[in-house]
Motif scaffolding. Sequence first.
Motif, PDB file in Angstrom:
ATOM      1  N   HIS A   9       3.850   0.424 -45.785  1.00 18.94           N
ATOM      2  CA  HIS A   9       4.633   0.549 -46.881  1.00 18.94           C
ATOM      3  C   HIS A   9       6.177   0.626 -46.492  1.00 18.94           C
ATOM      4  O   HIS A   9       6.294   0.778 -45.271  1.00 18.94           O
ATOM      5  CB  HIS A   9       4.528   1.975 -47.635  1.00 18.94           C
ATOM      6  N   VAL A  10       7.172   0.362 -47.193  1.00 14.89           N
ATOM      7  CA  VAL A  10       8.423   0.630 -46.900  1.00 14.89           C
ATOM      8  C   VAL A  10       8.919   1.771 -47.217  1.00 14.89           C
ATOM      9  O   VAL A  10       8.516   2.445 -48.451  1.00 14.89           O
ATOM     10  CB  VAL A  10       9.388  -0.539 -47.511  1.00 14.89           C
ATOM     11  N   GLY A  58       6.477   8.329 -39.741  1.00 13.38           N
ATOM     12  CA  GLY A  58       5.980   7.911 -38.316  1.00 13.38           C
ATOM     13  C   GLY A  58       4.887   7.111 -38.258  1.00 13.38           C
ATOM     14  O   GLY A  58       4.501   6.495 -37.418  1.00 13.38           O
ATOM     15  N   HIS A  59       3.940   7.110 -39.356  1.00 14.61           N
ATOM     16  CA  HIS A  59       2.653   6.373 -39.184  1.00 14.61           C
ATOM     17  C   HIS A  59       2.407   5.519 -40.262  1.00 14.61           C
ATOM     18  O   HIS A  59       1.273   5.052 -40.372  1.00 14.61           O
ATOM     19  CB  HIS A  59       1.537   7.616 -39.268  1.00 14.61           C
ATOM     20  N   GLY A  60       3.122   5.384 -41.431  1.00 19.08           N
ATOM     21  CA  GLY A  60       2.941   4.598 -42.333  1.00 19.08           C
ATOM     22  C   GLY A  60       3.779   3.562 -42.875  1.00 19.08           C
ATOM     23  O   GLY A  60       3.523   2.636 -43.442  1.00 19.08           O
ATOM     24  N   SER A  61       5.095   3.371 -42.084  1.00 18.57           N
ATOM     25  CA  SER A  61       5.917   2.458 -42.580  1.00 18.57           C
ATOM     26  C   SER A  61       6.340   1.434 -41.568  1.00 18.57           C
ATOM     27  O   SER A  61       6.171   1.525 -40.496  1.00 18.57           O
ATOM     28  CB  SER A  61       7.282   3.620 -42.933  1.00 18.57           C
ATOM     29  N   PHE A  62       6.459   0.383 -42.455  1.00 16.00           N
ATOM     30  CA  PHE A  62       6.805  -0.930 -41.411  1.00 16.00           C
ATOM     31  C   PHE A  62       8.230  -1.023 -41.613  1.00 16.00           C
ATOM     32  O   PHE A  62       8.883  -1.971 -40.932  1.00 16.00           O
ATOM     33  CB  PHE A  62       5.755  -2.064 -41.910  1.00 16.00           C
ATOM     34  N   ALA A  63       9.015  -0.448 -42.469  1.00 20.87           N
ATOM     35  CA  ALA A  63      10.199  -0.607 -42.699  1.00 20.87           C
ATOM     36  C   ALA A  63      10.738   0.725 -43.271  1.00 20.87           C
ATOM     37  O   ALA A  63      10.076   1.545 -43.877  1.00 20.87           O
ATOM     38  CB  ALA A  63      10.586  -1.735 -43.642  1.00 20.87           C
ATOM     39  N   PHE A  64      12.169   1.067 -43.022  1.00 15.39           N
ATOM     40  CA  PHE A  64      12.818   2.253 -43.339  1.00 15.39           C
ATOM     41  C   PHE A  64      14.024   1.929 -43.925  1.00 15.39           C
ATOM     42  O   PHE A  64      15.078   1.432 -43.454  1.00 15.39           O
ATOM     43  CB  PHE A  64      13.019   3.316 -42.401  1.00 15.39           C
ATOM     44  N   LEU A  65      14.007   2.058 -45.498  1.00  5.90           N
ATOM     45  CA  LEU A  65      15.547   1.789 -45.998  1.00  5.90           C
ATOM     46  C   LEU A  65      16.416   3.088 -46.129  1.00  5.90           C
ATOM     47  O   LEU A  65      15.684   4.084 -46.955  1.00  5.90           O
ATOM     48  CB  LEU A  65      15.218   1.078 -47.324  1.00  5.90           C
ATOM     49  N   GLN A  98      13.799  -5.291 -32.755  1.00  5.45           N
ATOM     50  CA  GLN A  98      12.933  -5.374 -33.857  1.00  5.45           C
ATOM     51  C   GLN A  98      13.247  -4.612 -35.027  1.00  5.45           C
ATOM     52  O   GLN A  98      13.415  -3.319 -35.121  1.00  5.45           O
ATOM     53  CB  GLN A  98      11.365  -4.682 -33.192  1.00  5.45           C
ATOM     54  N   PRO A  99      13.682  -5.472 -36.047  1.00  2.81           N
ATOM     55  CA  PRO A  99      14.008  -4.654 -37.397  1.00  2.81           C
ATOM     56  C   PRO A  99      13.135  -3.940 -37.842  1.00  2.81           C
ATOM     57  O   PRO A  99      12.034  -3.978 -38.120  1.00  2.81           O
ATOM     58  CB  PRO A  99      14.103  -6.048 -38.386  1.00  2.81           C
ATOM     59  N   TRP A 100      13.555  -2.630 -38.233  1.00  2.89           N
ATOM     60  CA  TRP A 100      12.812  -1.337 -39.010  1.00  2.89           C
ATOM     61  C   TRP A 100      13.774  -0.785 -39.860  1.00  2.89           C
ATOM     62  O   TRP A 100      13.293  -0.458 -40.977  1.00  2.89           O
ATOM     63  CB  TRP A 100      12.158  -0.719 -37.902  1.00  2.89           C
ATOM     64  N   ALA A 152       5.902 -10.116 -39.819  1.00  2.00           N
ATOM     65  CA  ALA A 152       5.804 -10.039 -38.258  1.00  2.00           C
ATOM     66  C   ALA A 152       4.797  -9.003 -37.714  1.00  2.00           C
ATOM     67  O   ALA A 152       4.114  -8.942 -36.515  1.00  2.00           O
ATOM     68  CB  ALA A 152       7.242  -9.742 -37.784  1.00  2.00           C
ATOM     69  N   GLN A 153       4.969  -7.626 -38.577  1.00  2.00           N
ATOM     70  CA  GLN A 153       4.066  -6.728 -37.766  1.00  2.00           C
ATOM     71  C   GLN A 153       2.670  -7.131 -38.083  1.00  2.00           C
ATOM     72  O   GLN A 153       1.694  -6.762 -37.005  1.00  2.00           O
ATOM     73  CB  GLN A 153       4.352  -5.479 -38.728  1.00  2.00           C
ATOM     74  N   ALA A 154       2.301  -7.856 -39.202  1.00  2.00           N
ATOM     75  CA  ALA A 154       0.822  -8.132 -39.322  1.00  2.00           C
ATOM     76  C   ALA A 154       0.603  -9.323 -38.246  1.00  2.00           C
ATOM     77  O   ALA A 154      -0.641  -9.321 -37.725  1.00  2.00           O
ATOM     78  CB  ALA A 154       0.614  -8.871 -40.835  1.00  2.00           C
ATOM     79  N   ALA A 155       1.274  -9.996 -37.849  1.00  2.00           N
ATOM     80  CA  ALA A 155       0.961 -11.061 -36.759  1.00  2.00           C
ATOM     81  C   ALA A 155       0.939 -10.365 -35.541  1.00  2.00           C
ATOM     82  O   ALA A 155       0.011 -10.899 -34.801  1.00  2.00           O
ATOM     83  CB  ALA A 155       2.161 -12.169 -36.605  1.00  2.00           C
TER      84      ALA A 155
END
Length: 159
Positions: A9-10, A58-65, A98-100, A152-155
């Motif tokens: 999730h974001v 910390g454990h669930g996000s692939f991006a932080f807005l 690495q964008p996050w 990118a994270q899935a790859a």
Amino acid sequence: MAAERRPGHVFLSYVREDSERVDRLQRALEAEDVPVWRDIGSLWPGQDWKLEIADAIGHGSFAFLACFSEHSAARGRSYQNEELVLAVEQMRLRRPGQPWLIPVRFAPVALPAFPLGAGRLLSDLHGVDLFGGDDEVRVGRLVGAVKSILLAQAATAND
């Protein structure tokens, strides 16, 4: 104890006064099948909200807005500051470049001088301005960037 989650999730960080603006951003992300973690929809009665927020970052996000506005700038104290500390800790664990963490401005305000480490500040990250016209185009670019991070994270997870 917070449930173990796979990244997926974001995370939306904001101050309460910006709820309507964040509603629009959330709708745009979800319209493109981007899962969102947001306090008002992801926390359940009785949960330890501080623990759940830390786990979601910390454990669930692939991006932080990180959303900023005249409201966040006017606040001397806010839990958003704690969320930013947690986000910076997570960002420092990732490879450089690495964008996050993505700054989002809802108004023409200066980003807080949050240190990211290695002499970098939050303001050194390229963000998106969602004010002053062309908001639809800018939201589209933001959604595209978030989807790119997810892909990118899935790859890398499949390597």
